[in-house]
Enzyme design. Structure first.
Site, PDB file in Angstrom:
ATOM      1  N   ASP A 135       0.835  -1.186   0.000  1.00  0.00           N
ATOM      2  CA  ASP A 135       0.000   0.000   0.000  1.00  0.00           C
ATOM      3  C   ASP A 135       0.877   1.246   0.000  1.00  0.00           C
ATOM      4  OD1 ASP A 135      -2.476   1.246  -0.015  1.00  0.00           O
ATOM      5  OD2 ASP A 135      -2.521   1.470   2.159  1.00  0.00           O
ATOM      6  N   HIS A 142      -4.854  13.797   0.710  1.00  0.00           N
ATOM      7  CA  HIS A 142      -5.124  12.969   1.885  1.00  0.00           C
ATOM      8  C   HIS A 142      -3.979  13.076   2.883  1.00  0.00           C
ATOM      9  CE1 HIS A 142      -6.155   9.514   4.394  1.00  0.00           C
ATOM     10  NE2 HIS A 142      -4.949   9.037   4.170  1.00  0.00           N
ATOM     11  N   GLU A 207     -11.087   3.767   3.106  1.00  0.00           N
ATOM     12  CA  GLU A 207     -10.077   4.506   2.353  1.00  0.00           C
ATOM     13  C   GLU A 207     -10.306   4.273   0.867  1.00  0.00           C
ATOM     14  OE1 GLU A 207      -6.331   4.951   5.431  1.00  0.00           O
ATOM     15  OE2 GLU A 207      -6.159   3.521   3.768  1.00  0.00           O
ATOM     16  N   GLU A 209      -9.121   4.063  -2.683  1.00  0.00           N
ATOM     17  CA  GLU A 209      -7.835   3.837  -3.344  1.00  0.00           C
ATOM     18  C   GLU A 209      -8.031   3.210  -4.721  1.00  0.00           C
ATOM     19  OE1 GLU A 209      -4.634   2.178  -1.172  1.00  0.00           O
ATOM     20  OE2 GLU A 209      -5.450   2.672   0.807  1.00  0.00           O
ATOM     21  N   ASP A 241      -9.211   0.140   1.528  1.00  0.00           N
ATOM     22  CA  ASP A 241      -8.277  -0.372   2.530  1.00  0.00           C
ATOM     23  C   ASP A 241      -8.769   0.055   3.910  1.00  0.00           C
ATOM     24  OD1 ASP A 241      -6.053  -1.804   3.316  1.00  0.00           O
ATOM     25  OD2 ASP A 241      -4.745  -0.069   3.300  1.00  0.00           O
ATOM     26  N   GLN A 248      -4.790   1.852  15.103  1.00  0.00           N
ATOM     27  CA  GLN A 248      -3.573   2.294  14.420  1.00  0.00           C
ATOM     28  C   GLN A 248      -2.848   3.380  15.207  1.00  0.00           C
ATOM     29  OE1 GLN A 248      -4.166   3.320  10.325  1.00  0.00           O
ATOM     30  NE2 GLN A 248      -2.075   4.005  10.016  1.00  0.00           N
ATOM     31  N   TYR A 252       1.008   2.114  15.759  1.00  0.00           N
ATOM     32  CA  TYR A 252       1.805   2.298  14.548  1.00  0.00           C
ATOM     33  C   TYR A 252       3.221   2.777  14.802  1.00  0.00           C
ATOM     34  CZ  TYR A 252       1.645   7.437  14.204  1.00  0.00           C
ATOM     35  OH  TYR A 252       1.809   8.782  14.406  1.00  0.00           O
ATOM     36  N   LYS A 261      -4.803  -2.472   9.973  1.00  0.00           N
ATOM     37  CA  LYS A 261      -5.004  -2.529   8.532  1.00  0.00           C
ATOM     38  C   LYS A 261      -5.160  -3.951   8.000  1.00  0.00           C
ATOM     39  CE  LYS A 261      -4.515   0.737   6.316  1.00  0.00           C
ATOM     40  NZ  LYS A 261      -5.472   1.792   5.897  1.00  0.00           N
ATOM     41  N   THR A 368      -4.901   6.460  -0.098  1.00  0.00           N
ATOM     42  CA  THR A 368      -6.153   7.202  -0.185  1.00  0.00           C
ATOM     43  C   THR A 368      -6.029   8.399  -1.122  1.00  0.00           C
ATOM     44  OG1 THR A 368      -6.599   6.557   2.101  1.00  0.00           O
ATOM     45  CG2 THR A 368      -7.962   8.299   1.168  1.00  0.00           C
TER      46      THR A 368
END
Length: 437
Positions: A135, A142, A207, A209, A241, A248, A252, A261, A368
């Site tokens: 990704d 975004h 999201e 995409e 996604d 997150q 993250y 994710k 995104t």
């Protein structure tokens, strides 16, 4: 890049009546996918109007020859991986022969018609075995919008305009359109909470995409030059996604997205080929004054001249309240693939620049894609300004984040004067309650 030929002729009509004027699948599109007819095993097909053409049945009927037959033979295992690996030649030959077979006045209609199935009666599957999923983060609006939520004084990190940012996702949880998505459980922690807790995500998001299917791969240790990257792209799809933003935010750092994710990513099931999109190629928008020029390994003049896609992207939300009151879905966003800061070729070139080997059926996500205006935000995180400004729907409902029973639908359309418009088909998924939630 793909060339314009007779298959793009807007005057060409099909003896499949539903294809003529179809918003997504006229004869000028002919996307490829994998479907199961009632009681049948998965097999390769092409979408035409509201029908699916069984390619193996067409081959068995002796209606395909040469490179087109070779392309269909490569799908005997019930996936498109073998076909994707063959590259543009066989894929283009298949498109040419399918277009001729399906065109009005085709002498083969009587033999080809039994190979059609009503799409509504068929199950659609992932078009390929996805070995790896990466990704990217090439939607600059975004990235800026999200950055403003967390870093108001410095929304874009310094590397963004120098390098196509990406991370490796989870291929096993990529699902085809229509598959319900279970709200994930995970660790989450609000700033006001003393410690983390485990439970259902409270800030579930979508999201918007673009998905990119890899065709021929590259050997380990052999980078793909940006000028040759288009030869390794076999097609496109839509990609949602899904993101558990609260999970997150807690997990993250320092290594990036993980369980927030990997629970699900939804794709539209049809591979829209580069050949179908040839009329909708356009120049990459020029970089704003002061932005750095890409490093030489990411720069190709031809790619800058026609490496972008003029695609309209739309997101719709159907909620339990809207459905109960017979109200139409609420439009969440209207954006465009022209808002990608990096081209697909630059993404492929960068991904392989360290010698990473891409393989047929690998999937790339654009990240995104948001428009610069508030009506074009590609996620609820942006639309609600960090969950602070809820959406108000015609049903009287409000949404800061997705709730159980909500259905998100992504759509894409390509239009250009002098050509037949085409679409991608829907990418849809409905949120189910978390296990134990």
């Amino acid at each position: 890049m793909s060339r314009i030929d007779e298959t793009h002729d807007p005057k060409r009509r099909s003896w499949v009546a539903s294809a003529n004027g179809h918003p997504d699948f006229p004869i000028q599109n002919l996307p490829l996918g994998v479907f199961s007819p009632p009681g049948g095993a998965p097999r390769a097909g092409a979408a035409i109007g509201d029908r699916i053409l069984d390619l193996l049945a067409l081959l068995a009927a002796g209606l395909l020859g040469g490179e087109a037959a070779r392309a269909v033979e490569a799908t005997a295992d019930g996936t498109l991986n073998g076909l994707l690996a063959l590259g543009a030649g066989p894929r283009r030959a298949l498109r040419t022969q399918l277009s001729a077979l399906l065109a009005e006045g085709s002498a083969a209609r009587g033999r080809a018609e039994p190979c059609l199935h009503a799409a509504a009666d068929c199950a659609l599957h992932l078009p390929a075995r996805i070995g790896d999923y990466t990704d990217f983060y090439v939607g600059i609006h975004h990235a800026t919008n999200v950055g403003r939520v967390f870093r108001p004084d410095n929304p874009l990190l310094p590397n963004y305009k120098h390098v196509p940012i990406g991370y490796h996702g989870r291929a096993s949880s990529v699902v085809p359109s229509g598959t319900p998505v279970r709200r994930p459980n995970g660790q989450r922690k609000l700033p006001s909470e003393a410690g983390p807790s485990f439970g259902p995500s409270r800030n579930l998001d979508y999201e918007l995409e673009l998905g990119i299917w890899i065709g021929p791969g590259n050997a380990l240790g052999e980078p793909i030059p940006v000028g040759a990257a288009a030869e390794h792209v076999a097609g496109f799809c839509l990609l949602n996604d899904w993101s558990a933003r609260d999970i997150q935010a807690w997990e993250y750092q320092p290594l990036g997205p993980f369980l927030a994710k990997s629970f699900a990513s939804t794709i539209s099931p049809w591979v829209i080929t580069p050949e179908a999109l040839a009329p909708f190629r356009t120049a990459q928008p020029p970089r704003p004054a002061g932005d750095p020029a890409p490093l030489p390994y990411l720069w190709d003049a031809a790619d800058q001249g026609e490496g972008a896609l003029d695609l309209e992207l739309e997101v719709l939300l159907a909620t339990p309240g809207l459905r109960e009151q017979g109200l139409p879905p609420h439009r969440l966003a209207l954006s465009s693939a022209r808002h990608m800061y990096w081209t697909v070729a630059q993404m492929v070139a960068h991904h392989s620049s360290n010698g990473c080997n891409l393989r047929p059926g690998d999937l790339l996500g654009s990240g995104t894609i948001s428009a610069p205006d508030p009506e074009g935000c590609g996620s609820l995180l942006e639309t609600t300004r960090g969950w602070t400004e809820p959406l108000r729907l015609a049903s009287g409902e409000e949404r800061r984040a997705l709730e159980d029973g909500d259905e998100v639908v992504l759509l894409a359309r390509a239009r250009r004067a002098g050509f037949a418009g085409i679409g991608f088909g829907a990418c849809r998924g409905t949120v189910l309650p978390a296990r134990g939630g």
